[in-house]
Scaffold this active site. Structure first.
Site, PDB file in Angstrom:
ATOM      1  CB  THR A  16      -0.930   0.055   1.233  1.00  9.93           C
ATOM      2  OG1 THR A  16      -0.113   0.173   2.402  1.00  9.93           O
ATOM      3  CG2 THR A  16      -1.801  -1.180   1.330  1.00  9.93           C
ATOM      4  CB  CYS A  17       0.169   4.572  -1.390  1.00 10.05           C
ATOM      5  SG  CYS A  17       0.073   3.841  -3.013  1.00 10.05           S
ATOM      6  CG  ASP A  18       0.322   4.420   5.516  1.00  8.88           C
ATOM      7  OD1 ASP A  18       1.358   4.491   6.228  1.00  8.88           O
ATOM      8  OD2 ASP A  18      -0.741   4.983   5.834  1.00  8.88           O
ATOM      9  CG  ASN A  35      -3.467   2.148  -1.606  1.00  5.41           C
ATOM     10  OD1 ASN A  35      -2.373   1.797  -1.207  1.00  5.41           O
ATOM     11  ND2 ASN A  35      -3.789   3.423  -1.741  1.00  5.41           N
TER      12      ASN A  35
END
Ligand SMILES: *Cc1c(COP(=O)(O)O)cnc(C)c1O
Length: 378
Positions: free
Chosen positions: A325-327, A368
């Site tokens: 994920t984009c975290d 996401n």
């Protein structure tokens, strides 16, 4: 890896990431705990894995259930558990939910404060109540402790108050902390509980039940005593502190019932490095903290991995293992010294072992756009 899961993965080729749970292994964990702790009634802590086939299996084997919400109570009933075998074990409940549970016939409730006791007296008059004692979670990889429970002196007063409010002061509970690695914690906890039994008996309140919670282990990377070692220590502690005045014993296993029975299969999405002077490989999987592996927080639970290249001659090197994920926080292991085979490639399947507990329930909803972790019970 259980050979049944291995065969299923080879034959069914399920889409990844997914969790495969071997129901025979769950049944075996239940039976072996019952053998090791014959005097105890097992209340499965459903939050560990509430998949319907798991609940149905355990209900069919005669298990009782520790429920934390009205939704879990509904699921346990739907799986076939009789209402007499349910306890509402969360110390934090809405009064309206207590009333609903009472209307369904639930008769056993946890509390650790005067405010909760007041709600119970109003919404579930006459019910059996037990007070949770605070523990410090020492020795546990996932403490579950300081947030819950009250000090001994307060518990003493609350049990007297429970009687005065028309409730049935039934017993005491504690949780030594989840994935407990120190079997010495049982003696401490049972000793404090027995002391309170004695003090309350002198004040005219005769308790009948001790609920020893969970804490029994699954097999992760860090060595830990197994379920049987724990059970032996529990029995010693009970005999030492209660002797021939043994109360009813309740145990609430979650992790040890389902942890080792499950395997997550994931796919390697990307392998990369961050610069020419830094050859540490970053291995990104299609599952991470938000896909159900939240117990890797602070690298507390260290899962074991299997790759297609394992073996004595496999050359391995250090890796950082991360989710998709984009975290920024979606990194599983950076500091725990994980190594994976040099031969590992993008597109390879990788198995994360002993992931049957506390994974699917912790999965985020659509972060996401990723779908929740799917469970296959075999
Ligand atoms: C989560 C929980 C359990 C289960 O603990 P494990 O360590 O997973 O066995 C038992 N009792 C209570 C009250 C819990 O909240």
């Amino acid at each position: 890896m259980t050979s049944r899961i291995q065969r299923y993965l080879a034959d069914a080729q399920p889409q990844t990431p997914c969790l495969v749970v071997d129901l025979e292994a769950v049944a075996e964990a239940y039976e072996s705990l019952q053998r090791s702790l014959p005097m105890a009634t097992i209340y499965y802590a459903m939050k560990a894995n509430p998949a319907k086939p798991v609940l149905q299996l355990l209900a069919g084997m005669g298990s009782s259930f520790d429920c934390a919400s009205v939704y879990e109570i509904e699921d346990a009933l739907a799986a076939g558990a009789p209402v007499e075998k349910l306890s509402f074990g969360n110390t934090i409940k809405k009064q309206s939910d207590i009333a609903r549970a009472r209307a369904w016939g639930v008769d056993m409730y946890a509390f650790d404060s005067v405010a909760e006791l007041t709600k119970l007296a109003a919404a579930a008059p006459g019910a059996k109540v037990y007070c949770r004692l605070v523990m410090d979670g020492a020795g546990a990889d996932w403490p579950l402790a300081r947030k819950f429970g009250c000090e001994l002196e307060m518990a003493y007063d609350l049990m007297l108050k429970a009687r005065d409010l028309g409730l049935d002061p039934y017993g005491l509970s504690f949780h030594v902390g989840s994935q407990q690695r120190d079997v010495g914690q049982w003696d401490l906890a049972v000793g404090r509980t027995a002391m309170l039994f004695t003090d309350l008996a002198e004040a005219g309140v005769k308790l009948r039940m001790v609920n020893i919670g969970g804490g029994f282990t699954a097999r992760y990377r860090t060595e830990a005593p197994d379920q049987h070692d724990h059970a032996t220590a529990v029995i010693e502690a009970l005999n030492k502190h209660f002797g021939n005045r043994m109360p009813e014993v309740v145990v609430e296993p979650g992790r040890s019932m389902v942890g080792d029975a499950g395997i997550i299969q994931a796919e390697v999405v990307l392998i990369s490095t961050k610069g020419y002077d830094d050859d540490t490989r970053w291995v990104y999987l299609d599952i991470g903290k938000f896909g159900g592996l939240i117990e890797t927080m602070d690298e507390a639970i260290k899962y074991r991995f299997r790759t297609p290249y394992d073996g004595e001659n496999a050359r391995t090197s250090p890796v950082i293992i991360a989710g998709p994920t984009c975290d920024e926080v979606d990194v599983l292991y950076r500091d725990s010294g994980y190594e994976l085979p040099d031969a590992l490639n993008v597109g390879d399947k990788i198995e994360i072992l002993s992931t049957g507990a506390y994974t699917t329930t912790y999965c985020s909803v659509g972060f996401n756009g990723l779908p929740p972790l799917e469970t296959h019970c075999i």
